[in-house]
Design a protein around this motif. Structure first.
Motif, short mmCIF file in Angstrom:
data_model
loop_
_atom_site.label_atom_id
_atom_site.label_comp_id
_atom_site.label_asym_id
_atom_site.label_seq_id
_atom_site.Cartn_x
_atom_site.Cartn_y
_atom_site.Cartn_z
N ILE A 69 7.97 0.39 8.56
CA ILE A 69 6.79 0.27 7.54
C ILE A 69 6.30 -1.16 7.77
O ILE A 69 5.12 -1.29 7.98
CB ILE A 69 7.36 0.32 6.22
CG1 ILE A 69 7.63 1.86 5.87
CG2 ILE A 69 6.15 -0.16 5.17
CD1 ILE A 69 8.21 2.05 4.52
N ARG A 82 2.57 2.74 3.13
CA ARG A 82 2.01 2.26 4.37
C ARG A 82 2.47 0.70 4.40
O ARG A 82 2.31 0.21 5.82
CB ARG A 82 0.61 2.35 4.44
CG ARG A 82 0.19 3.83 4.31
CD ARG A 82 -1.12 4.21 4.18
NE ARG A 82 -1.83 3.75 3.02
CZ ARG A 82 -1.78 4.57 1.90
NH1 ARG A 82 -1.09 5.56 1.95
NH2 ARG A 82 -2.54 4.01 0.94
N GLN A 83 2.70 -0.07 3.50
CA GLN A 83 2.93 -1.23 3.69
C GLN A 83 3.70 -1.89 2.38
O GLN A 83 3.45 -1.62 1.20
CB GLN A 83 1.52 -2.36 3.65
CG GLN A 83 1.62 -3.97 3.57
CD GLN A 83 0.18 -4.48 3.66
OE1 GLN A 83 -0.82 -3.79 3.95
NE2 GLN A 83 0.41 -5.82 3.42
N SER A 110 0.82 -1.26 0.04
CA SER A 110 0.04 0.11 0.04
C SER A 110 1.10 1.30 0.01
O SER A 110 1.78 1.51 1.04
CB SER A 110 -0.96 -0.17 1.25
OG SER A 110 -1.62 1.18 1.24
N ASN A 140 5.59 7.69 1.95
CA ASN A 140 4.15 7.61 1.51
C ASN A 140 3.91 5.90 1.60
O ASN A 140 2.65 5.77 1.46
CB ASN A 140 3.87 8.16 0.34
CG ASN A 140 4.18 9.82 0.61
OD1 ASN A 140 3.92 10.27 1.33
ND2 ASN A 140 4.51 10.38 -0.68
#
Length: 181
Positions: free
Chosen positions: A122, A79-80, A65, A77
């Motif tokens: 992360i 997220r995953q 993500s 930026n």
């Protein structure tokens, strides 16, 4: 023929039977209490770290993500981190190579400002991590990709999660090591 007297018959709830039943109940209760106590100690030492390694291995089997995280220059930026194009076992080779470029195989502790630390945040890794993708046809003898900080022989805790996957039609094994020293 001699007949037994009425008061000499054996009684089921005699004093001996009651004492034996009480001893058995105490013994079984003590054994069960000891077993659950010992099991909870083992679970508290390795359970959460193993759960975290399984969670990280599962997240690597996702697209990430955002799903185009490998093309982003800045990881702030992201997220995953995921290595697949979709939620399947087919890994995207360019995502795997991007992660390997970000987090190469460290043999010494990486610096605090390195990508290793940022990728660990992360993935929400609670410990040091090391990711290996190896060829299953060679029983793990051929490591195709290695990422992270390799765990030393004196590590106090190591949790390993295994996942099966495919890269370019080749069956591979993804192993996520979490460890503490």
């Amino acid at each position: 023929m001699r007949m037994a007297k009425k008061h000499q018959r054996g009684q089921y709830f005699s004093f001996d039977a009651i004492i034996a039943s009480v001893i058995m109940v105490i013994a079984i209760t003590s054994l069960v209490a000891y077993w659950y106590g010992a099991q909870s100690v083992v679970d508290s030492r390795t359970g959460s770290m193993y759960d975290d390694s399984m969670r990280i291995a599962e997240s690597l089997m996702s697209p990430g993500s955002p799903s185009d995280w490998a093309s982003l220059a800045d990881l702030s930026n992201v997220r995953q981190i995921g290595l697949a194009d979709d939620y399947s076992i087919r890994l995207n080779k360019s995502k795997v190579e991007r992660l390997e470029a970000l987090v190469p195989d460290f043999s010494a502790p990486p610096s605090p400002e390195s990508n290793y630390v940022q990728v660990g945040r992360i993935m929400r890794s609670p410990a040091q991590y090391y990711i290996v993708i190896d060829d299953t046809a060679t029983n793990g003898a051929t490591m195709l990709y290695t990422m992270g900080y390799r765990y030393p022989t004196n590590a106090t805790q190591v949790a390993i999660a295994h996942r099966g996957a495919v890269i370019d039609g080749i069956p591979v094994r993804v192993r996520v090591f979490l460890w503490r020293q």
